[in-house]
Motif scaffolding. Structure first.
Motif, PDB file in Angstrom:
ATOM      1  N   ALA A 263     -10.575  -8.063   0.070  1.00  0.00           N
ATOM      2  CA  ALA A 263     -11.017  -8.991   1.112  1.00  0.00           C
ATOM      3  C   ALA A 263      -9.873  -9.899   1.547  1.00  0.00           C
ATOM      4  N   PHE A 264      -9.094 -10.389   0.601  1.00  0.00           N
ATOM      5  CA  PHE A 264      -7.940 -11.220   0.945  1.00  0.00           C
ATOM      6  C   PHE A 264      -6.919 -10.418   1.750  1.00  0.00           C
ATOM      7  N   ARG A 265      -6.681  -9.169   1.336  1.00  0.00           N
ATOM      8  CA  ARG A 265      -5.718  -8.328   2.052  1.00  0.00           C
ATOM      9  C   ARG A 265      -6.164  -8.115   3.498  1.00  0.00           C
ATOM     10  N   GLN A 266      -7.450  -7.777   3.674  1.00  0.00           N
ATOM     11  CA  GLN A 266      -7.957  -7.540   5.017  1.00  0.00           C
ATOM     12  C   GLN A 266      -7.941  -8.819   5.850  1.00  0.00           C
ATOM     13  N   ALA A 267      -8.322  -9.946   5.251  1.00  0.00           N
ATOM     14  CA  ALA A 267      -8.277 -11.210   5.983  1.00  0.00           C
ATOM     15  C   ALA A 267      -6.839 -11.579   6.336  1.00  0.00           C
ATOM     16  N   GLY A 268      -5.892 -11.246   5.438  1.00  0.00           N
ATOM     17  CA  GLY A 268      -4.490 -11.489   5.735  1.00  0.00           C
ATOM     18  C   GLY A 268      -4.004 -10.697   6.930  1.00  0.00           C
ATOM     19  N   LEU A 269      -4.457  -9.448   7.038  1.00  0.00           N
ATOM     20  CA  LEU A 269      -4.090  -8.625   8.192  1.00  0.00           C
ATOM     21  C   LEU A 269      -4.695  -9.184   9.476  1.00  0.00           C
ATOM     22  N   LEU A 270      -5.974  -9.542   9.407  1.00  0.00           N
ATOM     23  CA  LEU A 270      -6.660 -10.011  10.611  1.00  0.00           C
ATOM     24  C   LEU A 270      -6.200 -11.397  11.038  1.00  0.00           C
ATOM     25  N   GLY A 271      -5.760 -12.209  10.077  1.00  0.00           N
ATOM     26  CA  GLY A 271      -5.351 -13.566  10.399  1.00  0.00           C
ATOM     27  C   GLY A 271      -3.870 -13.736  10.623  1.00  0.00           C
ATOM     28  N   SER A 272      -3.123 -12.642  10.511  1.00  0.00           N
ATOM     29  CA  SER A 272      -1.674 -12.731  10.632  1.00  0.00           C
ATOM     30  C   SER A 272      -1.223 -12.427  12.050  1.00  0.00           C
ATOM     31  N   HIS A 273      -0.084 -13.012  12.427  1.00  0.00           N
ATOM     32  CA  HIS A 273       0.548 -12.629  13.697  1.00  0.00           C
ATOM     33  C   HIS A 273       1.153 -11.242  13.603  1.00  0.00           C
ATOM     34  N   HIS A 274       1.421 -10.800  12.375  1.00  0.00           N
ATOM     35  CA  HIS A 274       2.070  -9.505  12.174  1.00  0.00           C
ATOM     36  C   HIS A 274       0.999  -8.471  11.862  1.00  0.00           C
ATOM     37  N   VAL A 275       0.310  -8.023  12.884  1.00  0.00           N
ATOM     38  CA  VAL A 275      -0.814  -7.114  12.686  1.00  0.00           C
ATOM     39  C   VAL A 275      -0.328  -5.799  12.093  1.00  0.00           C
ATOM     40  N   ALA A 276      -1.237  -5.182  11.325  1.00  0.00           N
ATOM     41  CA  ALA A 276      -1.008  -3.863  10.724  1.00  0.00           C
ATOM     42  C   ALA A 276       0.104  -3.865   9.691  1.00  0.00           C
ATOM     43  N   ARG A 277       0.443  -5.059   9.148  1.00  0.00           N
ATOM     44  CA  ARG A 277       1.434  -5.110   8.081  1.00  0.00           C
ATOM     45  C   ARG A 277       0.776  -5.660   6.817  1.00  0.00           C
ATOM     46  N   ASN A 278       0.782  -4.865   5.758  1.00  0.00           N
ATOM     47  CA  ASN A 278       0.213  -5.322   4.504  1.00  0.00           C
ATOM     48  C   ASN A 278       1.007  -6.496   3.948  1.00  0.00           C
ATOM     49  N   PRO A 279       0.345  -7.424   3.266  1.00  0.00           N
ATOM     50  CA  PRO A 279       1.099  -8.481   2.577  1.00  0.00           C
ATOM     51  C   PRO A 279       2.034  -7.862   1.536  1.00  0.00           C
ATOM     52  N   HIS A 280       3.293  -8.268   1.537  1.00  0.00           N
ATOM     53  CA  HIS A 280       4.230  -7.711   0.576  1.00  0.00           C
ATOM     54  C   HIS A 280       4.360  -8.585  -0.661  1.00  0.00           C
ATOM     55  N   GLN A 281       3.788  -9.816  -0.603  1.00  0.00           N
ATOM     56  CA  GLN A 281       3.722 -10.690  -1.774  1.00  0.00           C
ATOM     57  C   GLN A 281       2.338 -11.307  -1.823  1.00  0.00           C
ATOM     58  N   ALA A 282       1.802 -11.442  -3.019  1.00  0.00           N
ATOM     59  CA  ALA A 282       0.499 -12.076  -3.171  1.00  0.00           C
ATOM     60  C   ALA A 282       0.395 -12.689  -4.554  1.00  0.00           C
ATOM     61  N   ALA A 329     -12.223 -17.508  -6.081  1.00  0.00           N
ATOM     62  CA  ALA A 329     -10.813 -17.117  -6.190  1.00  0.00           C
ATOM     63  C   ALA A 329     -10.042 -17.749  -5.049  1.00  0.00           C
ATOM     64  N   ARG A 330      -8.741 -17.917  -5.275  1.00  0.00           N
ATOM     65  CA  ARG A 330      -7.847 -18.392  -4.220  1.00  0.00           C
ATOM     66  C   ARG A 330      -6.593 -17.524  -4.254  1.00  0.00           C
ATOM     67  N   ALA A 331      -5.960 -17.389  -3.107  1.00  0.00           N
ATOM     68  CA  ALA A 331      -4.805 -16.499  -3.006  1.00  0.00           C
ATOM     69  C   ALA A 331      -3.795 -17.055  -2.017  1.00  0.00           C
ATOM     70  N   THR A 332      -2.548 -16.692  -2.237  1.00  0.00           N
ATOM     71  CA  THR A 332      -1.468 -16.925  -1.285  1.00  0.00           C
ATOM     72  C   THR A 332      -0.860 -15.574  -0.953  1.00  0.00           C
ATOM     73  N   LEU A 333      -0.794 -15.255   0.323  1.00  0.00           N
ATOM     74  CA  LEU A 333      -0.225 -13.991   0.777  1.00  0.00           C
ATOM     75  C   LEU A 333       0.968 -14.257   1.677  1.00  0.00           C
ATOM     76  N   ARG A 334       1.960 -13.403   1.552  1.00  0.00           N
ATOM     77  CA  ARG A 334       3.120 -13.453   2.460  1.00  0.00           C
ATOM     78  C   ARG A 334       3.282 -12.075   3.082  1.00  0.00           C
ATOM     79  N   SER A 335       3.345 -12.035   4.375  1.00  0.00           N
ATOM     80  CA  SER A 335       3.406 -10.751   5.073  1.00  0.00           C
ATOM     81  C   SER A 335       4.454 -10.800   6.166  1.00  0.00           C
ATOM     82  N   GLY A 336       4.771  -9.590   6.663  1.00  0.00           N
ATOM     83  CA  GLY A 336       5.650  -9.499   7.819  1.00  0.00           C
ATOM     84  C   GLY A 336       6.977  -8.858   7.558  1.00  0.00           C
ATOM     85  N   ALA A 337       7.458  -8.858   6.307  1.00  0.00           N
ATOM     86  CA  ALA A 337       8.776  -8.301   6.031  1.00  0.00           C
ATOM     87  C   ALA A 337       8.744  -6.813   5.795  1.00  0.00           C
ATOM     88  N   CYS A 338       7.623  -6.303   5.342  1.00  0.00           N
ATOM     89  CA  CYS A 338       7.537  -4.875   5.003  1.00  0.00           C
ATOM     90  C   CYS A 338       6.965  -4.093   6.161  1.00  0.00           C
TER      91      CYS A 338
END
Length: 338
Positions: A263-282, A329-338
């Motif tokens: 759920a966090f991964r999917q929300a990260g994709l939908l809420g990110s400016h970098h669409v279709a990029r999986n979070p590379h750090q979590a 649960a709480r999470a921090t995701l970083r996306s966009g580099a991969c």
């Protein structure tokens, strides 16, 4: 996460001190060793001990899977990565740390770093072969409970791909019941019609809205893989299909930790400016058990003063899963580099 008591096989219990020991990729390990019901969901094929708390684990990922797509030239799926390492932690706990078969594993923390866009190299016609280098530590051990942690480096086809850290408690059924229900009866916490361990194939838990998010937008092949439904205020509701063959491989009396990670991964994709990029750090911290069938709100926001880094093409999101005002649960995701 728990399993019914089964006798654990002993055919894989072998100590190896040779760091170049050959690993076998010929057949999956026993389902009981990794707490799985379906053989198709067992990714591990071998494990050897390098020293007291260091291990090598072999895994083979399918070319075609009902949920994951780890084929040639595709990005490394965070859920597949974490599930592989989670299986390694359970297997090693049983084989080398005397954790009995009937103990439950309660995941408390996880974090991962995927190395880059070439994390999963092309493998031609062969299924991806992964080797997991594991270092374990005992944080506490007492009757009926073992607090453990592990650091794992995952290499695919001899190329380092990712690092994963896990923390969990392995607890006896009696201690699990006290931890899970805290002195109350299980049925006091469950919605009508839900029994611990039950999973009616294809059912979506009562009250979960229909998905209006396309599976393609969250990198999944089927509509049943979408675990979010949008809300008007920009948050999402968790959708739990208890008949899902991966997320609910076996009966579970609470919201699975991997369901929240997805759920966090999917929300990260939908809420990110970098669409279709999986979070590379979590980094994910689990704080409470979630009740299946009761609403869970998934929220995402950018940290104060943080936004997308235009130069690096990266951004950070902070996410929470809350049920009736209680943080699950709480999470921090970083996306966009991969």
């Amino acid at each position: 996460m728990s399993i019914t008591a089964r006798k654990l096989p002993d055919v894989y219990q072998r100590d190896m001190t040779d760091h170049s020991a050959n690993l076998s990729f010929d057949r999956p390990l026993s389902r009981a060793l990794v707490h799985k019901s379906a053989v198709s969901e067992v990714f591990l094929t071998d494990v050897v001990r390098r020293s007291a708390d260091r291990f090598l684990v072999a895994a083979q990922w399918p070319r075609d899977h009902v949920m994951f797509r780890p084929g040639a030239r595709s990005p490394l799926d965070p859920l597949l990565l974490v599930e592989t390492v989670r299986q390694a932690g359970i297997c090693i706990s049983h084989l080398f740390y005397d954790v009995p078969a009937g103990h439950a594993f309660v995941l408390t923390e996880l974090d991962y770093d995927i190395d880059g866009p070439a994390a999963l190299p092309a493998t031609g016609t062969e299924p991806p072969a992964a080797v997991v280098e594991v270092t374990c530590s005992h944080e506490a051990k007492r009757p009926g409970r073992a607090d453990m942690a592990m650091e794992a480096v995952v290499s695919v086809d001899d190329q380092r791909s990712a690092r994963v850290g896990l923390r969990w408690q392995a607890v006896s059924p009696e201690r699990y019941a006290r931890l899970r229900w805290r002195g109350t009866q299980p049925l006091d916490h469950l919605p009508t019609g839900f029994a611990p361990g039950s999973a009616e194939a294809g059912s979506v838990e009562a009250g979960a809205p229909a998905a209006s998010i396309s599976p393609e937008s969250v990198g999944r092949p089927h509509a049943r893989d979408v675990v979010l439904a949008p809300q008007a205020d920009g948050d999402w509701l968790l959708r739990l299909d208890t008949g899902h063959p991966v997320i609910f491989d076996h009966g579970c009396d609470h919201v699975p930790g991997l369901a929240l990670l997805e759920a966090f991964r999917q929300a990260g994709l939908l809420g990110s400016h970098h669409v279709a990029r999986n979070p590379h750090q979590a980094s994910v911290h689990y704080t409470s058990f979630g009740e299946p069938g009761l609403p869970v709100i998934i929220s995402a926001r950018r940290p104060d003063g943080a936004g997308a880094d235009a130069d690096a093409g990266e951004e950070t999101l902070e996410l929470t899963a809350v049920q009736h005002g209680r943080l699950l649960a709480r999470a921090t995701l970083r996306s966009g580099a991969c």
